[in-house]
Design a protein around this motif. Sequence first.
Motif, PDB file in Angstrom:
ATOM      1  N   ALA A  85     -12.711  42.903  -5.565  1.00  0.00           N
ATOM      2  CA  ALA A  85     -13.316  43.181  -6.870  1.00  0.00           C
ATOM      3  C   ALA A  85     -14.480  44.166  -6.710  1.00  0.00           C
ATOM      4  CB  ALA A  85     -13.813  41.886  -7.517  1.00  0.00           C
ATOM      5  N   ALA A  86     -15.291  43.976  -5.681  1.00  0.00           N
ATOM      6  CA  ALA A  86     -16.408  44.909  -5.439  1.00  0.00           C
ATOM      7  C   ALA A  86     -15.876  46.289  -5.074  1.00  0.00           C
ATOM      8  CB  ALA A  86     -17.303  44.366  -4.322  1.00  0.00           C
ATOM      9  N   ASN A  87     -14.836  46.355  -4.243  1.00  0.00           N
ATOM     10  CA  ASN A  87     -14.242  47.652  -3.880  1.00  0.00           C
ATOM     11  C   ASN A  87     -13.706  48.366  -5.108  1.00  0.00           C
ATOM     12  OD1 ASN A  87     -14.819  47.271  -1.208  1.00  0.00           O
ATOM     13  ND2 ASN A  87     -12.755  46.663  -0.632  1.00  0.00           N
ATOM     14  N   HIS A  88     -13.045  47.615  -5.984  1.00  0.00           N
ATOM     15  CA  HIS A  88     -12.512  48.204  -7.213  1.00  0.00           C
ATOM     16  C   HIS A  88     -13.640  48.807  -8.048  1.00  0.00           C
ATOM     17  CE1 HIS A  88     -10.093  48.701 -10.794  1.00  0.00           C
ATOM     18  NE2 HIS A  88     -10.972  47.986 -11.469  1.00  0.00           N
ATOM     19  N   GLN A  89     -14.725  48.054  -8.206  1.00  0.00           N
ATOM     20  CA  GLN A  89     -15.856  48.548  -8.994  1.00  0.00           C
ATOM     21  C   GLN A  89     -16.490  49.767  -8.333  1.00  0.00           C
ATOM     22  OE1 GLN A  89     -16.574  47.732 -12.004  1.00  0.00           O
ATOM     23  NE2 GLN A  89     -18.259  49.155 -12.111  1.00  0.00           N
ATOM     24  N   ILE A  90     -16.616  49.729  -7.019  1.00  0.00           N
ATOM     25  CA  ILE A  90     -17.200  50.869  -6.290  1.00  0.00           C
ATOM     26  C   ILE A  90     -16.347  52.115  -6.489  1.00  0.00           C
ATOM     27  CG2 ILE A  90     -17.636  51.772  -3.974  1.00  0.00           C
ATOM     28  CD1 ILE A  90     -18.538  48.872  -3.233  1.00  0.00           C
ATOM     29  N   VAL A  91     -15.031  51.975  -6.383  1.00  0.00           N
ATOM     30  CA  VAL A  91     -14.133  53.120  -6.574  1.00  0.00           C
ATOM     31  C   VAL A  91     -14.257  53.662  -7.992  1.00  0.00           C
ATOM     32  CG1 VAL A  91     -11.701  53.799  -6.705  1.00  0.00           C
ATOM     33  CG2 VAL A  91     -12.516  52.491  -4.750  1.00  0.00           C
ATOM     34  N   TRP A  94     -17.542  55.516  -8.206  1.00  0.00           N
ATOM     35  CA  TRP A  94     -17.474  56.795  -7.487  1.00  0.00           C
ATOM     36  C   TRP A  94     -16.742  57.829  -8.324  1.00  0.00           C
ATOM     37  CZ3 TRP A  94     -15.899  54.926  -1.924  1.00  0.00           C
ATOM     38  CH2 TRP A  94     -17.041  54.527  -1.249  1.00  0.00           C
ATOM     39  N   ARG A  95     -15.615  57.403  -8.924  1.00  0.00           N
ATOM     40  CA  ARG A  95     -14.848  58.339  -9.746  1.00  0.00           C
ATOM     41  C   ARG A  95     -15.688  58.809 -10.929  1.00  0.00           C
ATOM     42  NH1 ARG A  95      -9.732  55.885 -12.072  1.00  0.00           N
ATOM     43  NH2 ARG A  95     -11.093  55.430 -13.808  1.00  0.00           N
ATOM     44  N   THR A  96     -16.388  57.867 -11.568  1.00  0.00           N
ATOM     45  CA  THR A  96     -17.250  58.222 -12.691  1.00  0.00           C
ATOM     46  C   THR A  96     -18.372  59.137 -12.230  1.00  0.00           C
ATOM     47  OG1 THR A  96     -16.751  56.121 -13.750  1.00  0.00           O
ATOM     48  CG2 THR A  96     -18.701  57.273 -14.525  1.00  0.00           C
ATOM     49  N   MET A  97     -18.971  58.801 -11.083  1.00  0.00           N
ATOM     50  CA  MET A  97     -20.057  59.643 -10.562  1.00  0.00           C
ATOM     51  C   MET A  97     -19.553  61.045 -10.234  1.00  0.00           C
ATOM     52  SD  MET A  97     -22.502  57.187  -8.194  1.00  0.00           S
ATOM     53  CE  MET A  97     -21.298  57.018  -6.922  1.00  0.00           C
ATOM     54  N   ALA A  98     -18.335  61.135  -9.695  1.00  0.00           N
ATOM     55  CA  ALA A  98     -17.788  62.456  -9.366  1.00  0.00           C
ATOM     56  C   ALA A  98     -17.572  63.268 -10.637  1.00  0.00           C
ATOM     57  CB  ALA A  98     -16.482  62.308  -8.592  1.00  0.00           C
ATOM     58  N   LYS A  99     -17.051  62.616 -11.694  1.00  0.00           N
ATOM     59  CA  LYS A  99     -16.853  63.322 -12.963  1.00  0.00           C
ATOM     60  C   LYS A  99     -18.193  63.749 -13.556  1.00  0.00           C
ATOM     61  CE  LYS A  99     -12.521  61.150 -14.377  1.00  0.00           C
ATOM     62  NZ  LYS A  99     -11.913  60.227 -15.340  1.00  0.00           N
TER      63      LYS A  99
END
Length: 165
Positions: A85-91, A94-99
Amino acid sequence: MPHPPIGPKDTLGDIYYKTYTEEDRDNVPHHPPWGLKQKDTFLEFSPCRDWFLNSFLPDEVNRQRAQTHDGLYHAYIVGEANTRAANHQIVREWRTMAKERAYWEKYRERLLRKVKDFEKMKDAFSKEMAKFESDRKFEEWGREGFRGKLRAAEDLLAKERADWK
Protein backbone atom coordinates in the motif's frame (compact mmCIF):
# COMPACT_ATOMS: atom_id res chain seq x y z
CA MET A 1 16.46 -19.62 23.84
CA PRO A 2 19.34 -22.05 23.19
CA HIS A 3 20.96 -21.74 19.80
CA PRO A 4 21.12 -24.75 17.51
CA PRO A 5 24.62 -26.05 16.86
CA ILE A 6 26.63 -24.65 14.01
CA GLY A 7 26.29 -26.87 10.97
CA PRO A 8 28.77 -27.57 8.16
CA LYS A 9 26.67 -25.64 5.58
CA ASP A 10 26.12 -22.61 7.81
CA THR A 11 27.11 -19.27 6.33
CA LEU A 12 29.12 -16.63 8.11
CA GLY A 13 25.81 -14.91 8.91
CA ASP A 14 24.35 -18.09 10.43
CA ILE A 15 27.39 -18.42 12.68
CA TYR A 16 27.17 -14.73 13.68
CA TYR A 17 23.51 -14.95 14.67
CA LYS A 18 23.90 -18.29 16.46
CA THR A 19 26.82 -17.05 18.57
CA TYR A 20 25.14 -13.80 19.59
CA THR A 21 24.46 -13.70 23.34
CA GLU A 22 22.13 -11.64 25.51
CA GLU A 23 25.09 -10.06 27.34
CA ASP A 24 26.29 -8.52 24.06
CA ARG A 25 22.90 -6.93 23.30
CA ASP A 26 23.65 -3.38 24.48
CA ASN A 27 27.42 -3.27 24.20
CA VAL A 28 28.51 -4.61 20.83
CA PRO A 29 27.69 -2.69 17.64
CA HIS A 30 25.95 -4.66 14.94
CA HIS A 31 28.30 -5.43 12.07
CA PRO A 32 26.44 -7.48 9.49
CA PRO A 33 28.60 -10.46 8.56
CA TRP A 34 28.06 -10.37 4.88
CA GLY A 35 30.39 -10.93 2.02
CA LEU A 36 29.10 -8.03 -0.07
CA LYS A 37 31.64 -6.20 -2.21
CA GLN A 38 31.62 -2.71 -3.72
CA LYS A 39 31.06 -4.14 -7.21
CA ASP A 40 27.98 -6.19 -6.20
CA THR A 41 24.54 -5.13 -7.36
CA PHE A 42 21.05 -6.28 -6.50
CA LEU A 43 20.59 -7.62 -10.00
CA GLU A 44 22.17 -10.90 -8.92
CA PHE A 45 20.68 -13.43 -6.50
CA SER A 46 23.69 -14.00 -4.23
CA PRO A 47 24.23 -10.40 -3.03
CA CYS A 48 20.47 -9.98 -2.53
CA ARG A 49 20.31 -13.13 -0.42
CA ASP A 50 23.40 -12.12 1.56
CA TRP A 51 22.02 -8.65 2.26
CA PHE A 52 18.56 -9.97 3.09
CA LEU A 53 19.76 -12.70 5.46
CA ASN A 54 22.39 -10.63 7.30
CA SER A 55 21.04 -7.09 7.50
CA PHE A 56 18.82 -7.56 10.55
CA LEU A 57 19.92 -7.08 14.12
CA PRO A 58 20.52 -10.26 16.10
CA ASP A 59 17.87 -9.39 18.68
CA GLU A 60 15.29 -8.92 15.93
CA VAL A 61 16.31 -12.25 14.39
CA ASN A 62 15.84 -13.94 17.78
CA ARG A 63 12.50 -12.17 18.32
CA GLN A 64 11.19 -13.39 14.98
CA ARG A 65 12.63 -16.86 15.58
CA ALA A 66 10.64 -17.07 18.82
CA GLN A 67 7.31 -16.35 17.08
CA THR A 68 4.86 -19.10 16.24
CA HIS A 69 4.10 -19.98 12.63
CA ASP A 70 0.74 -18.21 12.93
CA GLY A 71 2.45 -15.13 14.41
CA LEU A 72 5.01 -15.05 11.59
CA TYR A 73 2.24 -15.51 9.01
CA HIS A 74 0.21 -12.70 10.56
CA ALA A 75 3.27 -10.38 10.71
CA TYR A 76 4.12 -11.22 7.09
CA ILE A 77 0.59 -10.53 5.79
CA VAL A 78 0.25 -7.24 7.71
CA GLY A 79 3.76 -6.09 6.77
CA GLU A 80 3.40 -7.05 3.12
CA ALA A 81 0.00 -5.35 2.81
CA ASN A 82 1.36 -2.18 4.40
CA THR A 83 4.47 -2.25 2.23
CA ARG A 84 2.50 -2.69 -0.98
CA ALA A 85 0.00 0.00 0.00
CA ALA A 86 2.86 2.40 0.81
CA ASN A 87 4.64 1.50 -2.45
CA HIS A 88 1.44 2.14 -4.40
CA GLN A 89 1.04 5.56 -2.78
CA ILE A 90 4.71 6.41 -3.36
CA VAL A 91 4.43 5.49 -7.05
CA ARG A 92 1.27 7.62 -7.40
CA GLU A 93 2.99 10.57 -5.71
CA TRP A 94 6.10 10.19 -7.88
CA ARG A 95 3.95 10.18 -11.01
CA THR A 96 2.08 13.25 -9.79
CA MET A 97 5.33 14.96 -8.83
CA ALA A 98 6.80 14.19 -12.26
CA LYS A 99 3.74 15.68 -13.98
CA GLU A 100 3.82 18.72 -11.69
CA ARG A 101 7.55 19.13 -12.33
CA ALA A 102 7.03 18.99 -16.11
CA TYR A 103 4.19 21.52 -15.86
CA TRP A 104 6.32 23.76 -13.65
CA GLU A 105 9.25 23.58 -16.11
CA LYS A 106 6.96 24.59 -19.01
CA TYR A 107 5.47 27.39 -16.90
CA ARG A 108 8.97 28.59 -15.98
CA GLU A 109 10.05 28.60 -19.63
CA ARG A 110 6.91 30.58 -20.61
CA LEU A 111 7.54 33.01 -17.78
CA LEU A 112 11.19 33.50 -18.77
CA ARG A 113 10.12 34.14 -22.38
CA LYS A 114 7.57 36.68 -21.17
CA VAL A 115 10.21 38.39 -19.03
CA LYS A 116 12.54 38.62 -22.05
CA ASP A 117 9.70 39.97 -24.20
CA PHE A 118 8.84 42.47 -21.47
CA GLU A 119 12.47 43.64 -21.28
CA LYS A 120 12.54 44.11 -25.06
CA MET A 121 9.23 46.02 -25.00
CA LYS A 122 10.47 48.09 -22.06
CA ASP A 123 13.61 49.06 -23.97
CA ALA A 124 11.57 49.88 -27.08
CA PHE A 125 9.14 51.92 -24.98
CA SER A 126 12.02 53.83 -23.36
CA LYS A 127 13.44 54.67 -26.79
CA GLU A 128 10.03 55.65 -28.11
CA MET A 129 9.36 57.77 -25.00
CA ALA A 130 12.71 59.54 -25.40
CA LYS A 131 11.93 60.21 -29.09
CA PHE A 132 8.48 61.49 -28.13
CA GLU A 133 9.93 63.83 -25.48
CA SER A 134 12.52 65.08 -27.91
CA ASP A 135 9.87 65.65 -30.61
CA ARG A 136 7.59 67.39 -28.11
CA LYS A 137 10.41 69.71 -26.98
CA PHE A 138 11.34 70.40 -30.58
CA GLU A 139 7.70 71.14 -31.34
CA GLU A 140 7.40 73.42 -28.30
CA TRP A 141 10.61 75.19 -29.17
CA GLY A 142 9.49 75.45 -32.78
CA ARG A 143 6.11 76.84 -31.74
CA GLU A 144 7.71 79.32 -29.34
CA GLY A 145 10.17 80.30 -32.05
CA PHE A 146 7.36 80.87 -34.52
CA ARG A 147 5.42 82.86 -31.91
CA GLY A 148 8.51 84.96 -31.29
CA LYS A 149 8.93 85.55 -35.03
CA LEU A 150 5.23 86.33 -35.31
CA ARG A 151 5.47 88.86 -32.45
CA ALA A 152 8.57 90.37 -33.99
CA ALA A 153 6.80 90.58 -37.36
CA GLU A 154 3.70 92.09 -35.72
CA ASP A 155 5.86 94.61 -33.86
CA LEU A 156 7.69 95.44 -37.06
CA LEU A 157 4.40 95.76 -38.90
CA ALA A 158 2.96 97.97 -36.13
CA LYS A 159 6.10 100.13 -36.24
CA GLU A 160 5.97 100.43 -40.02
CA ARG A 161 2.27 101.35 -39.87
CA ALA A 162 2.99 104.00 -37.33
CA ASP A 163 5.84 105.34 -39.52
CA TRP A 164 3.67 105.24 -42.61
CA LYS A 165 0.98 107.38 -41.04
